[in-house]
Structure formats: C-alpha cells, structure tokens
Design an enzyme around this catalytic site. Structure first.
Site, PDB file in Angstrom:
ATOM      1  N   ALA A 192       0.859  -1.180   0.000  1.00 34.69           N
ATOM      2  CA  ALA A 192       0.000   0.000   0.000  1.00 34.69           C
ATOM      3  C   ALA A 192       0.897   1.232   0.000  1.00 34.69           C
ATOM      4  O   ALA A 192       2.054   1.175   0.446  1.00 34.69           O
ATOM      5  CB  ALA A 192      -0.887  -0.014   1.232  1.00 34.69           C
ATOM      6  N   GLY A 242       0.632  -4.992   0.808  1.00 37.02           N
ATOM      7  CA  GLY A 242      -0.581  -5.072  -0.011  1.00 37.02           C
ATOM      8  C   GLY A 242      -0.339  -5.731  -1.363  1.00 37.02           C
ATOM      9  O   GLY A 242      -1.267  -6.267  -1.972  1.00 37.02           O
ATOM     10  N   GLU A 248      -0.586  -9.310  -0.645  1.00 39.19           N
ATOM     11  CA  GLU A 248      -2.002  -9.573  -0.328  1.00 39.19           C
ATOM     12  C   GLU A 248      -2.845  -9.600  -1.603  1.00 39.19           C
ATOM     13  O   GLU A 248      -3.767 -10.404  -1.731  1.00 39.19           O
ATOM     14  CB  GLU A 248      -2.513  -8.513   0.660  1.00 39.19           C
ATOM     15  N   GLU A 292       5.207  -4.885   6.960  1.00 38.12           N
ATOM     16  CA  GLU A 292       4.520  -3.814   7.699  1.00 38.12           C
ATOM     17  C   GLU A 292       5.138  -3.572   9.077  1.00 38.12           C
ATOM     18  O   GLU A 292       5.111  -2.456   9.587  1.00 38.12           O
ATOM     19  CB  GLU A 292       3.026  -4.146   7.850  1.00 38.12           C
TER      20      GLU A 292
HETATM   21  N1  CAA Z   1       4.624   3.230  -0.672  1.00 40.70           N
HETATM   22  C1  CAA Z   1       5.054   4.398  -1.202  1.00 40.70           C
HETATM   23  N2  CAA Z   1       6.222   4.519  -1.881  1.00 40.70           N
HETATM   24  C2  CAA Z   1       6.976   3.411  -2.008  1.00 40.70           C
HETATM   25  C3  CAA Z   1       6.593   2.165  -1.475  1.00 40.70           C
HETATM   26  C4  CAA Z   1       5.348   2.106  -0.791  1.00 40.70           C
HETATM   27  N3  CAA Z   1       4.874   0.961  -0.269  1.00 40.70           N
HETATM   28  N4  CAA Z   1       7.557   1.263  -1.756  1.00 40.70           N
HETATM   29  C5  CAA Z   1       8.513   1.929  -2.443  1.00 40.70           C
HETATM   30  N5  CAA Z   1       8.166   3.219  -2.612  1.00 40.70           N
HETATM   31  C6  CAA Z   1       8.904   4.272  -3.300  1.00 40.70           C
HETATM   32  C7  CAA Z   1      10.107   4.732  -2.462  1.00 40.70           C
HETATM   33  O1  CAA Z   1       9.704   5.695  -1.492  1.00 40.70           O
HETATM   34  C8  CAA Z   1      10.996   5.303  -3.536  1.00 40.70           C
HETATM   35  O2  CAA Z   1      10.509   6.594  -3.876  1.00 40.70           O
HETATM   36  P1  CAA Z   1      11.549   7.842  -4.037  1.00 40.70           P
HETATM   37  O3  CAA Z   1      12.360   7.452  -5.271  1.00 40.70           O
HETATM   38  O4  CAA Z   1      10.623   8.997  -4.265  1.00 40.70           O
HETATM   39  O5  CAA Z   1      12.361   7.901  -2.799  1.00 40.70           O
HETATM   40  C9  CAA Z   1      10.734   4.396  -4.750  1.00 40.70           C
HETATM   41  O6  CAA Z   1       9.486   3.752  -4.489  1.00 40.70           O
HETATM   42  C10 CAA Z   1      11.798   3.309  -4.921  1.00 40.70           C
HETATM   43  O7  CAA Z   1      11.918   2.629  -3.681  1.00 40.70           O
HETATM   44  P2  CAA Z   1      13.324   2.431  -2.914  1.00 40.70           P
HETATM   45  O8  CAA Z   1      14.252   3.562  -3.247  1.00 40.70           O
HETATM   46  O9  CAA Z   1      13.016   2.196  -1.474  1.00 40.70           O
HETATM   47  O10 CAA Z   1      13.831   1.101  -3.650  1.00 40.70           O
HETATM   48  P3  CAA Z   1      14.803  -0.007  -3.075  1.00 40.70           P
HETATM   49  O11 CAA Z   1      15.130  -0.897  -4.238  1.00 40.70           O
HETATM   50  O12 CAA Z   1      15.926   0.611  -2.308  1.00 40.70           O
HETATM   51  O13 CAA Z   1      13.917  -0.836  -1.997  1.00 40.70           O
HETATM   52  C11 CAA Z   1      11.926  -1.961  -1.248  1.00 40.70           C
HETATM   53  C12 CAA Z   1      12.832  -1.595  -2.443  1.00 40.70           C
HETATM   54  C13 CAA Z   1      12.674  -2.921  -0.311  1.00 40.70           C
HETATM   55  C14 CAA Z   1      10.697  -2.635  -1.814  1.00 40.70           C
HETATM   56  C15 CAA Z   1      11.567  -0.669  -0.462  1.00 40.70           C
HETATM   57  O14 CAA Z   1      11.059   0.300  -1.383  1.00 40.70           O
HETATM   58  C16 CAA Z   1      10.522  -0.854   0.601  1.00 40.70           C
HETATM   59  O15 CAA Z   1      10.817  -1.350   1.667  1.00 40.70           O
HETATM   60  N6  CAA Z   1       9.264  -0.428   0.334  1.00 40.70           N
HETATM   61  C17 CAA Z   1       8.188  -0.433   1.304  1.00 40.70           C
HETATM   62  C18 CAA Z   1       7.611  -1.831   1.469  1.00 40.70           C
HETATM   63  C19 CAA Z   1       6.529  -1.820   2.518  1.00 40.70           C
HETATM   64  O16 CAA Z   1       6.720  -1.441   3.662  1.00 40.70           O
HETATM   65  N7  CAA Z   1       5.321  -2.276   2.128  1.00 40.70           N
HETATM   66  C20 CAA Z   1       4.176  -2.347   3.010  1.00 40.70           C
HETATM   67  C21 CAA Z   1       3.344  -1.102   2.914  1.00 40.70           C
HETATM   68  S1  CAA Z   1       1.999  -1.043   4.070  1.00 40.70           S
HETATM   69  C22 CAA Z   1       0.829  -2.121   3.471  1.00 40.70           C
HETATM   70  O17 CAA Z   1       0.959  -2.685   2.396  1.00 40.70           O
HETATM   71  C23 CAA Z   1      -0.374  -2.302   4.354  1.00 40.70           C
HETATM   72  C24 CAA Z   1      -1.399  -3.267   3.896  1.00 40.70           C
HETATM   73  O18 CAA Z   1      -1.382  -4.402   4.324  1.00 40.70           O
HETATM   74  C25 CAA Z   1      -2.481  -2.876   3.033  1.00 40.70           C
END
Ligand code: CAA
Length: 257
Positions: A65, A108, A111, A131
């Site tokens: 998400a 998500g 999911e 998360e």
């Molecule tokens: N939401 C918003 N933006 C996101 C995102 C997310 N879930 N995942 C990645 N992005 C964005 C980053 O902020 C980044 O943007 P900027 O270039 O503007 O900084 C861009 O995508 C590229 O990401 P990274 O620079 O972080 O890329 P990476 O290769 O270094 O890492 C990753 C990849 C490990 C997937 C890392 O992006 C990450 O940890 N992302 C978040 C994953 C996460 O926490 N997901 C769960 C979200 S909550 C949820 O899903 C709740 C639910 O159950 C419904």
C-alpha cells in the site's frame, strides 16, 4: 474505460491488467485499488473474456500500500475511507484470476497476489509482509491468507520479523503454482489463463467457488478482525514514526505507544 494508474489489454480470451506506477514500485494507492477493481469487474462482465491476469513490471509486482498516502492518516480517517473495503469486491469476481509476479510482492502487493486464484512467479519474485518495519500489521488479508497458505511457523516469521520468501521457497511452501524464468513469467500466466478461458465456463465458476469455500471458511471473520486492528494502529505514535522514517530514509525510533 480509461484508467490513470493501470493499463488493460486483451490477449485472446484473457483480460490483462498491469499496475503502472513504476516510480513507486507500483505502490497501491486508493486510485490503483479503485481502478483495479473496476477493470476486473468490467472483464468479469464481458462474455468475450474467460480469465484475467494481474501483473506489475519486472522490478515489482507491487511494493505494498502507498505509505505516503497513509502516513498522516488517523485511525478514524482509515476507518471512514475504508480503502481496503474496495478489495472485498475482488472476492466476488467469478472468472479465474492469475497473478503474474516478478520482483517485489510486499505488503498489499503480496495480499493482492494472494487474493488471486493462482500465482505464476518469475525466479526473481520476492514475497513478504514488511509492515512491522513501519509500525503496523498487514491489513488486506495478509495475516489470514498467508497463514492458511504457508502455515503458522513461516507466517509468524514473515509477519513479525519481515522474513522475505524467495520464489523457490514460495513454490515449496505452496504459495505459488510455478516458478519460471523472468523472460517468460507473463507469457506463461497468459497461456495458463487462456487454457482456463477455453474450459467449460459454468464448471470453472463453480470449481473456483468451491475451492474458495474450502479455503475461506472462517476467513471473513479473520479478515474483518485484521482490518480493525490495522486501522486501530493508525492511532499509535509508532505508526507515524515508522512511516515517517521510511519516507525520510532513516531507522525508526519505537516508543511502544
Ligand atoms: N509506498 C510508497 N512509496 C513506495 C513504497 C510504498 N509501499 N515502496 C517503495 N516506494 C517508493 C520509495 O519511497 C521510492 O521513492 P523515491 O524514489 O521517491 O524515494 C521508490 O518507491 C523506490 O523505492 P526504494 O528507493 O526504497 O527502492 P529499493 O530498491 O531501495 O527498496 C523496497 C525496495 C525494499 C521494496 C523498499 O522500497 C521498501 O521497503 N518499500 C516499502 C515496502 C513496505 O513497507 N510495504 C508495506 C506497505 S503497508 C501495506 O501494504 C499495508 C497493507 O497491508 C495494506
């Protein structure tokens, strides 16, 4: 219909939906959720279509998400918007749904893949529920569907300690149907979907309903409890700190409140 954050195509008798937010690794915001469900319902109602495939791109199916959309939300905001409620409509889709997953399928994203009937994974696919890193829990069925798919021990590690599941492990654990080279994962998903689309439509529909019945008995209660807990965590300081820390690219400082 025209969409802004997804793209749709038709391949023979298969409707293909691509999530198209590559700069955010296909993070699922409320517009993605809404358009995805609209596209699925449109294909479901189209007699020329017999099955659907959902995909992202090679780097990410979807990284979860959209954290930037949720960072400042209160529990009441989350409850009233109830974006996850939109996904309940995926459960009502009658035709077979296949997720074609390459790269990240996190939060998500995982999911969404698990909401499909089958998953074709590329060798590069990585599944997880990270998360916990941002002070919350999965909110779109992750704690429930993952546990049923891979069992309690692995699900606990994934949900509580951010264990990532590789494509090969996902196959071994029964989370995915096939692991194939990245060059062909989408073609293979489309081929499987076309095979399903050629079969007896009513029997396919009943078969899907019955397998889901076996899988989903008691699921609805678990999903509702999970969603309430997920929304509730948005009243905590840790959720604000966890999401801000992600956006500011630093480690969070947890307070336990
Ligand atoms: N939401 C918003 N933006 C996101 C995102 C997310 N879930 N995942 C990645 N992005 C964005 C980053 O902020 C980044 O943007 P900027 O270039 O503007 O900084 C861009 O995508 C590229 O990401 P990274 O620079 O972080 O890329 P990476 O290769 O270094 O890492 C990753 C990849 C490990 C997937 C890392 O992006 C990450 O940890 N992302 C978040 C994953 C996460 O926490 N997901 C769960 C979200 S909550 C949820 O899903 C709740 C639910 O159950 C419904």
């Amino acid at each position: 219909m025209s969409y802004t954050v997804i793209q749709t195509e038709v391949h023979d008798r298969v409707g293909l939906i691509r999530i198209n937010r590559p700069k955010t690794l296909n993070a699922i915001n409320s517009t993605v959720m809404r358009e995805l469900v609209q596209a699925l319902e449109a294909f479901d109602a189209d007699s020329a279509i017999g099955a659907m495939v959902i995909t992202g791109d090679e780097r990410a199916f979807a990284a979860g998400a959209d954290i930037k959309e949720m960072v400042d939300a209160s529990a009441v905001d989350m409850l009233l918007a109830d974006n996850i409620g939109t996904w309940d409509r995926i459960r009502n889709i009658k035709k077979p749904l296949i997720a074609a997953v390459s790269g990240w399928a996190l939060g998500g994203g995982n999911e969404l893949a698990m909401s499909c009937d089958m998953i074709i994974a590329s060798e590069t696919a990585k599944f997880g529920q990270p998360e916990i890193n941002i002070g919350i829990i999965p909110g779109a069925g992750g704690t429930q569907r993952l546990t049923k798919a891979v069992g309690k021990a692995i699900a606990m590690e994934v949900v509580l300690n951010n264990r990532t599941i590789s494509a090969e492990e996902a196959y071994r654990f029964g989370l995915v149907n096939r692991v194939v080279p990245v060059e062909v994962y989408l073609d293979q998903a489309l081929e499987l979907a076309n095979e399903l689309a050629a079969r007896a439509p009513l029997a396919i529909r009943m078969g899907k309903e019955m397998v889901n019945h076996a899988f989903e008995s008691f699921l609805a209660d678990g999903i509702a409890d999970e969603r309430r807990s997920f929304y509730y965590l948005f009243s905590s300081e840790d959720q604000k700190e966890g999401m801000k820390a992600f956006i500011e690219k630093r480690d969070p400082e947890w307070k336990g409140r």
